[in-house]
Design an enzyme around this catalytic site. Structure first.
Site, PDB file in Angstrom:
ATOM      1  N   GLN A  86     -99.316  53.352   8.251  1.00  0.00           N
ATOM      2  CA  GLN A  86     -98.498  53.630   7.057  1.00  0.00           C
ATOM      3  C   GLN A  86     -97.872  55.014   7.076  1.00  0.00           C
ATOM      4  O   GLN A  86     -97.238  55.417   6.092  1.00  0.00           O
ATOM      5  CB  GLN A  86     -99.339  53.484   5.784  1.00  0.00           C
ATOM      6  CG  GLN A  86     -99.813  52.070   5.512  1.00  0.00           C
ATOM      7  CD  GLN A  86     -98.680  51.086   5.251  1.00  0.00           C
ATOM      8  OE1 GLN A  86     -97.552  51.473   4.934  1.00  0.00           O
ATOM      9  NE2 GLN A  86     -98.966  49.820   5.392  1.00  0.00           N
TER      10      GLN A  86
ATOM     11  N   CYS B  65    -105.275  43.389   2.343  1.00  0.00           N
ATOM     12  CA  CYS B  65    -106.261  43.574   3.434  1.00  0.00           C
ATOM     13  C   CYS B  65    -107.165  44.761   3.142  1.00  0.00           C
ATOM     14  O   CYS B  65    -107.501  45.539   4.053  1.00  0.00           O
ATOM     15  CB  CYS B  65    -105.579  43.753   4.789  1.00  0.00           C
ATOM     16  SG  CYS B  65    -104.621  42.329   5.285  1.00  0.00           S
TER      17      CYS B  65
ATOM     18  N   LYS C 250     -93.555  48.307  11.348  1.00  0.00           N
ATOM     19  CA  LYS C 250     -93.480  49.065  10.088  1.00  0.00           C
ATOM     20  C   LYS C 250     -92.615  50.316  10.272  1.00  0.00           C
ATOM     21  O   LYS C 250     -92.520  51.165   9.405  1.00  0.00           O
ATOM     22  CB  LYS C 250     -94.885  49.482   9.636  1.00  0.00           C
ATOM     23  CG  LYS C 250     -95.788  48.300   9.263  1.00  0.00           C
ATOM     24  CD  LYS C 250     -97.124  48.793   8.766  1.00  0.00           C
ATOM     25  CE  LYS C 250     -98.223  47.772   8.869  1.00  0.00           C
ATOM     26  NZ  LYS C 250     -98.279  46.821   7.771  1.00  0.00           N
TER      27      LYS C 250
ATOM     28  N   HIS D 161    -107.811  49.583   5.568  1.00  0.00           N
ATOM     29  CA  HIS D 161    -107.282  48.256   5.856  1.00  0.00           C
ATOM     30  C   HIS D 161    -108.317  47.507   6.699  1.00  0.00           C
ATOM     31  O   HIS D 161    -109.010  48.119   7.514  1.00  0.00           O
ATOM     32  CB  HIS D 161    -105.979  48.436   6.644  1.00  0.00           C
ATOM     33  CG  HIS D 161    -105.213  47.188   6.896  1.00  0.00           C
ATOM     34  ND1 HIS D 161    -105.554  46.279   7.869  1.00  0.00           N
ATOM     35  CD2 HIS D 161    -104.101  46.697   6.298  1.00  0.00           C
ATOM     36  CE1 HIS D 161    -104.685  45.288   7.875  1.00  0.00           C
ATOM     37  NE2 HIS D 161    -103.792  45.500   6.921  1.00  0.00           N
TER      38      HIS D 161
ATOM     39  N   ASP E  80    -105.508  55.916  11.849  1.00  0.00           N
ATOM     40  CA  ASP E  80    -104.659  54.743  11.682  1.00  0.00           C
ATOM     41  C   ASP E  80    -103.349  55.212  11.046  1.00  0.00           C
ATOM     42  O   ASP E  80    -103.299  55.541   9.859  1.00  0.00           O
ATOM     43  CB  ASP E  80    -105.390  53.735  10.782  1.00  0.00           C
ATOM     44  CG  ASP E  80    -104.533  52.526  10.469  1.00  0.00           C
ATOM     45  OD1 ASP E  80    -103.367  52.487  10.891  1.00  0.00           O
ATOM     46  OD2 ASP E  80    -105.036  51.613   9.782  1.00  0.00           O
TER      47      ASP E  80
HETATM   48  N1  PMP Z   1    -103.630  49.734   8.966  1.00  0.00           N
HETATM   49  C1  PMP Z   1    -102.919  49.849   7.854  1.00  0.00           C
HETATM   50  C2  PMP Z   1    -103.144  51.043   6.976  1.00  0.00           C
HETATM   51  C3  PMP Z   1    -101.971  48.887   7.514  1.00  0.00           C
HETATM   52  O1  PMP Z   1    -101.269  49.014   6.400  1.00  0.00           O
HETATM   53  C4  PMP Z   1    -101.792  47.796   8.382  1.00  0.00           C
HETATM   54  C5  PMP Z   1    -100.773  46.698   8.068  1.00  0.00           C
HETATM   55  N2  PMP Z   1    -100.730  46.300   6.747  1.00  0.00           N
HETATM   56  C6  PMP Z   1    -102.552  47.718   9.541  1.00  0.00           C
HETATM   57  C7  PMP Z   1    -103.464  48.704   9.807  1.00  0.00           C
HETATM   58  C8  PMP Z   1    -102.417  46.587  10.500  1.00  0.00           C
HETATM   59  O2  PMP Z   1    -101.144  46.537  11.037  1.00  0.00           O
HETATM   60  P1  PMP Z   1    -100.736  45.290  11.935  1.00  0.00           P
HETATM   61  O3  PMP Z   1    -100.939  44.074  11.107  1.00  0.00           O
HETATM   62  O4  PMP Z   1     -99.316  45.536  12.278  1.00  0.00           O
HETATM   63  O5  PMP Z   1    -101.635  45.315  13.126  1.00  0.00           O
END
Ligand code: PMP
Length: 418
Positions: free
Chosen positions: A204, A368, A227, A124, A201
């Protein structure tokens, strides 16, 4: 038999009349973007503001003391949930801020020219762009690991890319596009054998898999509350105690100081050093409540329901001609129900619009993850991501709509090329 956990979530149950669903209810299949919040979380957040609402740490009156206790109690609940100690948990706004905190307070002071930051190409942007910035500032270099056509990171790729030059290995626990559960044990073993730290990270994974960070032995980990059935605006950074102790503050201001003189200051030890300003007490409390909710259901049950949904979804998608699943098309133990896909002859945006017409919410775009999409020769894709409160009936509605898109496209093709 479908579970009925959706009843705990007012935004999902709102469409249910006495005889069950009365119209075309929302099928919310975009849980990788954010999840809905159960009533218990909403009530807790509202209750905090109704009955307490005081700045923590600062007052000696009882609601301020209560606020401090609720905030610190939430930290302990989060720590226990991920197999860490409370003094290793920093509250942030979200996973993105947690990853930036590692970059600014650890990486910028640690890396030098010749060092490498190794990460999967599927990361991401939150776990990728920030490392580009660190490389620009320090002269370190990014090295990408490339998942295979089934979305798996093979041992050889890990062995070859993580070399003695690696200082940081940054990796998603679960990819938000491929749905792959990456082999973190193997990555940690290799990274530590060359003296690199691992930044995991968990954006997910935190809501879907049990996390034991001390068993995984990762050095840093990040996730977002939103999430995980908690409010937006609260996130978590886990950092091993000794690493947190070395890190310089990232934001400066109230509550992170020890002593302030006219020309210099000293700072708190531990997590508070990184929590300048008034914290999000209601968010932390909402997160602790969401964790309690998840733990009462249990990851055995959540895993059982989500595996069943993922199997139903992937079986159905494989059966539709012209649907191309990105990554592993089968429901295996090393993939979650996050499924990105394209449909031959249809733009992802159009598919999402047709689904929205049926009140089915999915994500479209690059999720993203532009470098991954580019490496696959794609600009964008659709992504469907059920979670345990979804039902097989909702998956069927999704599959039926995709099938009708496919039929429309093939009719159009037949009209042009009879
Ligand atoms: N890492 C991953 C794998 C994600 O899926 C996301 C959110 N789509 C993020 C980081 C970023 O999360 P946030 O926008 O809540 O900071």
């Amino acid at each position: 038999m479908d579970s009925c956990y959706y009843k705990d979530f007012p935004a999902l149950g709102a469409f249910e009349g006495e005889l069950g669903y009365t119209s075309n209810p929302l099928a919310y299949l975009d849980n990788a973007a954010t999840t809905h919040k159960p009533s218990i979380v909403l009530q807790t957040v509202e209750g905090y503001y109704r009955e307490c609402n005081a700045n923590p740490y600062r007052g000696t009156y009882r609601t301020s003391v209560a606020s401090t206790q609720l905030y610190e109690g939430s930290r302990s609940i989060v720590a226990h949930f991920i197999g860490a100690d409370a003094d290793e948990i920093v509250f942030t706004r979200n996973a993105t801020e947690s990853l930036n905190l590692v970059a600014y307070s650890y990486a910028l002071d640690t890396l030098a020219p010749g060092d490498e930051i190794v990460l999967p190409i599927s990361e991401h942007h939150s776990n990728l762009v920030v490392w580009q910035h660190v490389c620009e500032k320090t002269g370190a270099k990014l090295v990408y690991m490339r998942p295979d056509e089934n979305g798996r990171l093979r041992d050889e790729e890990i062995e070859q890319k993580i070399t003695g030059a690696a200082k940081i290995v940054a990796c998603a626990h679960v990819s938000n596009v491929l749905g792959s559960v990456f082999p973190i044990e193997k990555i940690v073993e290799k990274a530590h054998s060359v003296g690199a730290v691992v930044v995991l990270d968990c954006a997910q994974s935190a809501a879907h898999l049990p996390l034991d960070l001390s068993a995984l032995d990762v050095d840093f980990a990040a996730f977002s509350g939103h999430k995980l059935y908690a409010p937006m605006g609260i996130g978590v950074l886990f950092a091993k105690r000794e690493l947190l102790g070395q890190m310089k503050p990232f934001l400066f201001g109230g509550e992170m100081i020890d002593e302030v003189r006219e020309y210099r200051s000293t700072f708190e030890n531990g997590p508070k050093r990184f929590e300048a300003g008034t914290p999000n007490v209601a968010g932390a409390l909402g997160l602790a409540t969401a964790i309690d909710y998840v733990q009462r259901i249990g990851f055995d049950e959540i895993g059982r329901v989500e595996r069943q949904l993922a199997t139903h979804l992937l079986d159905g998608m494989r059966a539709i001609d012209s649907v191309r699943i990105i990554g592993n098309p089968y429901a295996t133990l090393d993939r979650t129900g996050v499924v990105a896909f394209t449909v031959d002859g249809a733009h992802p945006q159009d598919i999402a619009l047709v689904l929205d017409g049926e009140n089915i919410a999915i994500r479209t775009g690059s999720h993203c993850a532009q470098p991954l999409h580019r490496s696959l020769g794609l600009e964008s894709s659709c992504r469907v991501s059920p979670c345990f409160y979804n039902t097989t009936a909702e998956i069927d509605r999704f599959l039926d709509t995709i099938e009708s898109v496919r039929r429309t496209i093939s009719r159009r093709i037949m009209a042009v090329f009879p």
